[in-house]
Scaffold this motif. Structure first.
Motif, PDB file in Angstrom:
ATOM      1  N   LEU A   1      -1.662  -3.287 -11.769  1.00  0.00           N
ATOM      2  CA  LEU A   1      -1.354  -3.381 -13.207  1.00  0.00           C
ATOM      3  C   LEU A   1      -1.390  -2.122 -13.879  1.00  0.00           C
ATOM      4  N   GLY A   2      -2.893  -1.458 -13.619  1.00  0.00           N
ATOM      5  CA  GLY A   2      -2.922  -0.187 -14.306  1.00  0.00           C
ATOM      6  C   GLY A   2      -2.101   1.181 -14.018  1.00  0.00           C
TER       7      GLY A   2
ATOM      8  N   PRO B   1      -8.083 -10.162  -7.076  1.00  0.00           N
ATOM      9  CA  PRO B   1      -8.162  -9.720  -8.437  1.00  0.00           C
ATOM     10  C   PRO B   1      -8.209  -8.369  -8.702  1.00  0.00           C
ATOM     11  N   SER B   2      -9.080  -7.692  -7.856  1.00  0.00           N
ATOM     12  CA  SER B   2      -9.222  -6.161  -8.049  1.00  0.00           C
ATOM     13  C   SER B   2      -8.107  -5.366  -7.723  1.00  0.00           C
ATOM     14  N   SER B   3      -7.222  -5.736  -6.557  1.00  0.00           N
ATOM     15  CA  SER B   3      -6.043  -5.124  -6.459  1.00  0.00           C
ATOM     16  C   SER B   3      -5.040  -5.454  -7.606  1.00  0.00           C
TER      17      SER B   3
ATOM     18  N   THR C   1       1.477   0.340 -15.337  1.00  0.00           N
ATOM     19  CA  THR C   1       1.577   0.709 -16.586  1.00  0.00           C
ATOM     20  C   THR C   1       1.658   2.123 -16.732  1.00  0.00           C
ATOM     21  N   LEU C   2       0.793   2.849 -16.186  1.00  0.00           N
ATOM     22  CA  LEU C   2       0.878   4.254 -15.972  1.00  0.00           C
ATOM     23  C   LEU C   2       2.059   4.787 -15.621  1.00  0.00           C
ATOM     24  N   ILE C   3       2.617   4.425 -14.461  1.00  0.00           N
ATOM     25  CA  ILE C   3       3.835   5.109 -14.336  1.00  0.00           C
ATOM     26  C   ILE C   3       5.019   4.853 -15.204  1.00  0.00           C
ATOM     27  N   GLY C   4       4.985   3.401 -15.392  1.00  0.00           N
ATOM     28  CA  GLY C   4       6.082   2.875 -16.627  1.00  0.00           C
ATOM     29  C   GLY C   4       6.043   3.972 -17.660  1.00  0.00           C
TER      30      GLY C   4
ATOM     31  N   ARG D   1       0.936  -1.089   0.057  1.00  0.00           N
ATOM     32  CA  ARG D   1       0.066  -0.058  -0.033  1.00  0.00           C
ATOM     33  C   ARG D   1       0.833   1.152   0.089  1.00  0.00           C
ATOM     34  N   TYR D   2       1.913   1.349   0.647  1.00  0.00           N
ATOM     35  CA  TYR D   2       2.998   2.325   0.833  1.00  0.00           C
ATOM     36  C   TYR D   2       3.346   2.664  -0.709  1.00  0.00           C
ATOM     37  N   THR D   3       3.795   1.567  -1.391  1.00  0.00           N
ATOM     38  CA  THR D   3       4.171   1.684  -2.573  1.00  0.00           C
ATOM     39  C   THR D   3       3.110   2.243  -3.637  1.00  0.00           C
ATOM     40  N   MET D   4       2.173   1.839  -3.344  1.00  0.00           N
ATOM     41  CA  MET D   4       0.921   2.396  -4.304  1.00  0.00           C
ATOM     42  C   MET D   4       0.671   3.436  -3.952  1.00  0.00           C
ATOM     43  N   LEU D   5       0.570   3.892  -2.735  1.00  0.00           N
ATOM     44  CA  LEU D   5       0.298   5.586  -2.697  1.00  0.00           C
ATOM     45  C   LEU D   5       1.517   6.390  -3.215  1.00  0.00           C
ATOM     46  N   PHE D   6       2.852   5.971  -3.049  1.00  0.00           N
ATOM     47  CA  PHE D   6       3.766   6.696  -3.291  1.00  0.00           C
ATOM     48  C   PHE D   6       3.943   6.933  -4.926  1.00  0.00           C
ATOM     49  N   ILE D   7       3.791   5.606  -5.486  1.00  0.00           N
ATOM     50  CA  ILE D   7       3.888   5.670  -6.804  1.00  0.00           C
ATOM     51  C   ILE D   7       2.796   6.560  -7.638  1.00  0.00           C
ATOM     52  N   LEU D   8       1.388   6.354  -6.962  1.00  0.00           N
ATOM     53  CA  LEU D   8       0.331   7.239  -7.254  1.00  0.00           C
ATOM     54  C   LEU D   8       0.469   8.796  -7.150  1.00  0.00           C
ATOM     55  N   SER D   9       1.207   9.317  -6.078  1.00  0.00           N
ATOM     56  CA  SER D   9       1.500  10.574  -5.801  1.00  0.00           C
ATOM     57  C   SER D   9       2.550  11.068  -6.929  1.00  0.00           C
ATOM     58  N   VAL D  10       3.238  10.400  -7.217  1.00  0.00           N
ATOM     59  CA  VAL D  10       4.505  10.500  -8.212  1.00  0.00           C
ATOM     60  C   VAL D  10       3.793  10.759  -9.607  1.00  0.00           C
ATOM     61  N   ALA D  11       2.756   9.631  -9.715  1.00  0.00           N
ATOM     62  CA  ALA D  11       2.180   9.714 -11.101  1.00  0.00           C
ATOM     63  C   ALA D  11       1.445  11.031 -11.205  1.00  0.00           C
TER      64      ALA D  11
END
Lengths: 930, 89
Positions: A690-691, A683-685, A694-697, A568-578
C-alpha cells in the motif's frame, strides 16, 4: 596470386563440400574433402617465395567501420609457417582418417568438422585484426568441442569435450578482455599497429592486466600448467583428431598467440617470470606424468603438454635466440608428434588396444609401422640425427645463457636436463614396451600391418624428421629465418643450424639426458611403485565437482532473485522506478509550469469519479475475478472516453478494440483458474504494498502534472509538419506507424507473429483441469450455443467486416489503420466462435492462421524491400493521387500495402491465440449431467 | 434551443453514468453487474455523440461505432461465460 581471403574461404566452402559428399564412396568423400584445402595450400605456396624474401602481405576490407572493425588478413613468415603446418598436416590427417574411421562412423560429418576446425585455425594465424583473430579463436574452441565429442555415444568423449570447451572458452573470454585493453591502449586492433607500439603497451598502466588476460587465453589453449588437465581427457577423440589438434594446431594456437604478440608484450620481468615459470612447471609435470601413463595416447598427451611447456619456457626467456629456438621446436614437435599420434592410432586400430601393459612385442607383427614409430619417438627423445635433437640442443643452450635468476641461474639448465631425462625415459617406454618386451597379452585382435595408404602420412612426416635432422640448413633454414624475423619484427640474431657444434655444455646435457633416461627407464619398477603411493587424482571428478559448485551457487542466486512470485517482481520493479524517479523529482522546484490549466467541466468530473470508483472496485474485489474483470472493463471504457475527449481518436479506437480482446482472453483463461484466489498476502506485506503504491502513484501524478503544465518543444511538430508532404497522409499517428517509424512497426508485428506462434505451440497439447460447475456450484447450462446469440452474431459478421474495411481504408488520412481494423476483424470472427462454436467455424472458415501471419509479414517485408528496386532505403514509402470515373480522386500509397501486412498479422496472431485457447476445451469437456 | 437541450441531455447522461456505476458496485449478482457494464457502454455512445454535436466535430463517431459493436461482443462473451464457463467451445 589470389587474394589472401581465398585461403580461409576455400576451406570454409570445403565444409559444405564434405557435408554434401554423403552419397559417394568413402574414398571419393576423402578426395572431395581434400580438394579445397589442397587448393588453399597451393595459394599459400604461391605466396611463399615472396614471403621468404621478407615481404609481408596484408589485405583488408571494411567490416563495421563505425567501430573500427575490419576484416583483414596478413601473411608474413610466421603466419606462412603455421599455414603450411595447418594445411599440410591437415591434408595428411584427411588421408589417414579415410582408413582410420570405420564403416559406422559418419565420415562426411567428421570431415566437415575437421575442415571447419582447419578454417578456424587458418583464421587465427592469418588474422591481421585482433578481434577477428579472437572470433576464429572461439571457433577453434567450438569446432574442437565437436571433434573431441565425435563419438558422442561415449560418456568420456562428451565429458572430455565439455572440459576442453569450458577451459578454453574461459581462456577465450579472458583473451577477449585482454584484446579490448590492447585496443584501448594502442587505439587500433590491427596487428601491424599493435606490434609497432610495443613500448607504449609495456609502459601503460594497463600492461599487467593485459599480460595476465592474454596469457590466460594462451595458457588455457596450450594446456599449460595448471590448466593442462583438459588435454589428456581430450584424448577420447578419434586419433586423427588428436594427431591434428595436439600436434600442429589447437594447442599450438596458444603458442602462436604468445609468439605473435611477442614484440608487443615480451621483454619485461613480469613476462619472464610468468611465462618462464609456467613453461618450466608444465615441462616438468608433463614429462614426469607421461612416464606413468599406461595408455599410449595418454603418454603422448602428457608428452605434448611437456613439449608445449618447453616452447613456452623458451618464449619466456626474453631472448631473441630463444624465440628462434621456440619457432624451430614448433616445427619439429608438429612433425614428430603428428606421426607418433598416427602410429598410436594404427596400433590401436590393428590391435584393438592402447594399453602398454598388453601391447608388447609388436615388432614382429608390424615391423614397418614399428620402424616409423621408433624413429619418431627417438626424435621426441632428442636423439642426434633427428630433428628433435637440434631444437632440444638449442633449448639447452638457451637455458645456459639465461642470467635473470642471478646466482640461482643454474637451476634452469638443471631442471631442463631433468625434463630431458624423463622425456628420454617415456620415449624409451613407448618404443620398448610396445614393440619389444615379450609377447602381446590378451589383445582383442591379432596385430598386423595397416592398409598401405594409412602409413603414407606417417612415412612423410617421419621422413621430414629425418631430413630436418640431417640437413637442417637445406630444408628449414629459409622458412625458419623468415618466421623468426616476422615473429621478432626485426633482425634475427646469428644462429647455427649445424648438427655438430663441438664438445660443449648443451651436448653434455643431451648426453646426460640420454643416459639418465635409460637409467630411469631401467629402474621404472621402483618408480612405478613410488608413484603408486600417491592417491589417484581424477581431474574429471574434480572438474565436475567444481562445475557443480558453480552451478549450485548460480542456482542459489537465481533462486533468491527469481523466486516465481509475480507480486515480488512487480514490487521490485516499482521500487526501482520509484528510486530512479523520486530523486530527480526533488530537484524540480517549479512544479507548475507556465501552461494554463483547462477549465473543469461536469462531464470530466463524472468520468473521473467513475474511473476512481471502478479502480477501487477492482482493488477491493480483486480476489473475485469476475467482478474485477467487469470493473477493469469500465476502467478501459473510461480511459478510451478520455482519449476521445482530449483529441486522440486513434488512441480511443485502439484502446477500445484492445480492451475487448483482453477481456475475452482473460475469460478464456479464467475458466481454467480458480474462481476465487486464496488470500496470500500477510498484513505486513499489505502495508508495504500500500505504501509503495501510494508513493509511486503520487510520484507519477506529480510527473504527469509537471510535464503537462510545462511548455516544451517536442519531436511531434516535425511529424505534424511532414506527415502530409512526406508520407502522403493527414493522420499523423498512422503515418508515423507505417512510414516514419515503419521499421519499428515491422519489428513489432514480427514479434507479435512470433508470440502468436509461440503461444500456439505452448497450448497446443495442453491438458487442464476444467470445472464442471460455476462459482456457486450450479452446473453449467446445457445450451451450448443459444439460438438468439447465434442468429444475431451471424448477421453482425458482414457488418463488422465492412466497418473494419472502412477503418482500414481511411486509416491513412483519418483515425483508423491496419492495427485497429485487424483487431475489429479478429473480434468479429471471435464472436462467431463464441456464438457458433469451433466446429461451426472449422467447417466454414478455411483460414490457416499461421499462414495468415506469414503472409502478413511477407507483404510488409516485401513492401519494405520494394523500395530497393527504386534505389531507396528499406521501407521508403511512395504515394500518388489517381482519378477513376465514378469514384473520384483517390490516393494510393505503398504504406497502405504495408498496413495490409500489419492487418493480416494482427488477425492471424489474435485468432491463433484466442481461437486455440478456446479450442482447448472443445473435445475434452467433462460429461454434462443430463 | 439546441444548446440548452444538449446541456440538459449531458447532465442526464452524467447522472445515468453515475447510476450505472452505483449499480455495478452494489451488484449483488453477476448478471446485474454485467448489465450495468452494458448500459455504461450504451450511455458512453450517447455521451460521445452528444459531445460531437457540442463540438461540431464528427471525428469521434467511429469510436461510438466501435463501442456499439465491441461492447456487444464483450457483453455476449461475459454472458456466455456465466452460461457455460467456457466461452469458445
Amino acid at each position: 596470386m589470389l587474394n589472401l581471403f581465398w585461403i580461409p574461404l576455400l576451406t570454409l566452402i570445403g565444409v559444405f563440400v564434405s557435408l554434401s559428399a554423403n552419397r559417394v564412396s568413402r574414398t571419393a568423400c576423402a578426395y572431395a574433402t581434400a580438394a579445397l584445402p589442397a587448393a588453399a595450400l597451393a595459394i599459400v605456396i604461391s605466396y611463399a617465395p615472396s614471403v621468404l624474401d621478407g615481404e609481408h602481405f596484408v589485405e583488408q576490407f571494411e567490416w563495421i567501420p563505425a567501430v573500427g572493425l575490419e576484416l583483414a588478413f596478413r601473411l608474413d613468415g610466421f603466419a606462412l609457417l603455421f599455414a603450411l603446418l595447418i594445411l599440410g598436416i591437415g591434408l595428411l590427417v584427411i588421408l589417414y582418417a579415410r582408413y582410420y574411421l570405420s564403416e559406422q562412423d559418419n565420415m562426411p560429418r567428421f570431415y566437415a568438422m575437421l575442415i571447419l576446425f582447419m578454417t578456424a585455425m587458418l583464421g587465427i594465424v592469418l588474422s591481421e585484426n585482433l578481434i577477428q583473430l579472437w572470433l576464429f579463436w572461439e571457433l577453434t574452441s567450438i569446432s574442437s568441442f565437436l571433434l573431441i565429442s565425435f563419438w558422442n555415444h561415449k560418456s568420456e568423449a562428451r565429458k572430455g569435450a565439455r572440459m576442453a570447451l569450458t577451459i578454453t572458452g574461459m581462456g577465450g573470454l579472458a583473451l577477449f578482455a585482454g584484446i579490448l585493453l590492447i585496443g584501448q591502449v594502442v587505439g587500433s586492433f590491427n596487428l601491424t599497429d599493435v606490434l609497432a607500439q610495443g613500448d607504449l603497451i609495456r609502459g601503460s598502466e594497463l600492461y599487467p592486466y593485459i599480460l595476465v588476460l592474454v596469457l590466460l587465453g594462451a595458457f588455457t589453449k596450450s594446456a599449460q600448467f595448471p590448466f593442462h588437465f583438459w588435454l589428456p581427457h581430450a584424448m577420447a577423440a578419434p586419433t586423427p583428431v588428436s594427431a591434428y589438434l595436439h600436434s600442429a594446431t589447437m594447442v599450438k594456437a596458444g603458442i602462436f598467440l604468445m609468439a605473435r604478440l611477442y614484440p608487443a608484450l615480451a621483454g619485461t620481468d613480469m613476462w619472464f617470470l610468468i611465462v618462464t615459470l609456467t613453461g618450466l612447471a608444465t615441462l616438468l609435470v608433463g614429462a614426469y606424468m607421461a612416464l606413468f601413463k599406461h595408455d599410449l595416447k595418454g603418454l603422448l598427451a602428457y608428452s605434448t603438454i611437456s613439449h608445449l611447456g618447453l616452447i613456452t619456457l623458451l618464449l619466456g626467456l626474453n631472448s631473441k635466440l630463444a624465440a628462434v629456438a621456440a619457432t624451430f621446436h614448433i616445427i619439429n614437435h608438429a612433425t614428430f608428434k603428428a606421426s607418433l599420434f598416427m602410429a598410436a592410432g594404427i596400433i590401436d586400430h590393428e590391435t584393438g588396444s592402447r594399453d602398454m601393459r598388453k601391447l608388447n612385442g609388436l615388432w614382429r607383427y608390424m615391423p614397418h609401422t614399428a620402424m616409423l614409430a621408433m624413429v619418431a619417438a627417438l626424435a621426441m627423445a632428442g636423439v642426434p640425427l633427428l630433428n628433435g635433437f637440434l631444437s632440444k640442443e638449442m633449448f639447452f643452450a638457451e637455458t645456459l645463457q639465461q642470467g635473470s635468476l642471478g646466482a640461482l641461474s643454474w637451476i634452469l639448465p638443471v631442471l631442463a636436463t631433468v625434463a630431458g631425462i624423463f622425456s628420454v625415459a617415456y620415449s624409451l617406454r613407448f618404443i620398448h614396451d610396445v614393440f619389444f618386451n615379450g609377447e602381446p597379452i590378451n589383445l582383442p585382435k591379432t596385430p598386423h600391418e595397416p592398409p598401405r595408404y594409412m602409413k603414407i602420412p606417417v612415412e612423410i612426416l617421419v621422413a621430414l624428421c629425418f631430413v630436418v635432422g640431417i640437413a637442417p640448413g637445406l630444408v628449414v633454414a629459409e622458412i625458419l629465418h623468415s618466421a623468426a624475423t616476422s615473429l621478432l619484427q626485426g633482425e634475427t640474431p646469428y644462429y647455427s643450424l649445424a648438427i655438430w657444434h663441438g664438445f660443449n655444455f648443451p651436448l653434455l646435457m643431451s648426453f646426460i639426458a640420454l643416459l639418465g633416461g635409460i637409467v630411469v627407464y631401467a629402474t621404472r619398477k621402483q618408480l612405478f611403485e613410488f608413484q603408486a603411493q600417491f592417491p589417484e587424482r581424477d581431474a574429471k571428478a574434480i572438474f565436475d565437482q567444481n562445475i557443480k559448485r558453480i552451478v549450485d551457487a548460480a542456482t542459489r542466486i537465481y533462486g533468491t532473485l527469481e523466486n516465481g512470485s509475480l507480486q515480488r517482481y512487480t514490487m521490485l520493479f516499482i521500487l526501482s522506478v520509484a528510486l530512479f524517479t523520486t530523486v530527480p523529482m526533488t530537484k524540480l522546484i517549479n512544479l507548475e509550469g507556465a501552461r494554463p490549466l483547462l477549465p473543469v467541466d461536469g462531464i470530466s468530473i463524472v468520468a473521473t469519479i467513475i474511473l476512481v470508483v471502478s479502480t477501487l472496485v477492482t482493488l477491493i474485489w480483486h480476489r473475485k475475478r469476475m467482478i474485477a474483470l467487469i470493473a477493469v472493463s469500465v476502467v478501459g471504457l473510461i480511459v478510451s472516453l478520455i482519449f476521445a475527449r482530449f483529441s486522440a481518436p486513434d488512441l480511443a479506437l485502439t484502446q477500445l478494440s484492445v480492451e475487448v480482446v483482453t477481456v475475452i482472453l482473460l475469460m478464456l483463461a479464467l475458466f481454467f483458474l480458480p474462481q476465487v484466489t486464496a488470500k496470500a498476502a500477510s498484513p505486513s506485506s499489505v502495508v508495504r504494498d500500500l505504501g509503495l503504491a501510494t508513493l509511486i502513484g503520487g510520484v507519477m501524478a506529480t510527473i504527469s502534472y509537471a510535464m503537462m503544465t510545462h511548455p516544451q518543444t517536442s519531436i511531434a511538430d516535425f511529424f505534424i509538419a511532414n506527415s502530409k508532404t512526406g508520407g502522403g497522409g493527414t493522420n499523423v499517428v498512422n503515418v508515423i506507424l507505417v512510414d516514419f517509424r515503419g521499421f519499428d512497426t515491422f519489428g513489432e508485428i514480427t514479434v507479435l507473429g512470433i508470440a502468436g506462434l509461440g503461444i500456439y505451440k505452448l497450448i497446443a497439447r495442453m491438458k487442464l483441469f476444467m470445472p464442471s460447475a460455476d462459482l456457486n456450484g450450479i452446473p453449467w447450462s446445457n445450451d451450448h450455443h443459444p439460438m438468439m446469440l447465434a442468429t444475431v452474431s451471424r448477421a453482425l459478421l458482414p457488418l463488422a467486416l465492412l466497418v473494419s474495411a472502412y477503418i482500414f481504408l481511411r486509416g491513412h488520412n483519418l483515425p483508423g489503420g491496419g492495427f485497429i481494423a485487424g483487431l475489429v476483424t479478429a473480434v468479429a470472427l471471435i464472436l462467431q466462435y463464441i456464438a457458433n462454436g469451433v466446429d461451426f467455424m472449422r467447417e466454414r472458415s478455411k483460414l490457416n492462421y499461421q499462414w495468415l501471419i506469414s503472409v502478413g509479414l511477407i507483404i510488409a517485408g516485401a513492401t519494405g524491400m520494394g523500395s530497393w528496386l527504386f534505389g531507396y532505403p528499406f521501407l521508403s514509402s511512395w504515394f500518388d493521387y489517381f482519378y477513376l470515373p465514378g469514384i473520384g480522386k483517390f490516393e494510393l500509397a505503398s504504406a497502405m500495402l504495408f498496413d495490409l501486412g500489419v492487418y493480416l498479422t494482427v488477425i492471424g496472431s489474435t485468432l491463433l491465440i484466442l481461437g486455440n485457447l478456446g479450442a482447448l476445451t472443445t473435445h475434452a469437456r467433462p460429461e454434462e449431467s443430463k | 434551443m439546441l444548446e440548452i437541450s444538449l446541456k440538459i441531455v449531458l447532465v442526464m447522461i452524467s447522472i445515468a453514468l453515475i447510476m450505472n456505476t452505483y449499480s455495478l458496485v452494489r451488484g449483488p449478482s453477476l448478471p446485474e453487474r454485467i448489465l450495468s457494464l452494458d448500459t455504461l457502454y450504451i450511455n458512453s455512445i450517447g455521451l460521445i455523440l452528444i459531445y460531437g454535436i457540442v463540438q461540431a466535430s464528427s471525428i469521434n463517431f467511429e469510436a461510438a461505432l466501435l463501442i456499439a459493436m465491441l461492447g456487444f461482443v464483450s457483453t455476449a462473451a461475459l454472458c456466455k461465460y456465466l452460461l457455460r464457463g467456457d466461452i469458445i467451445e
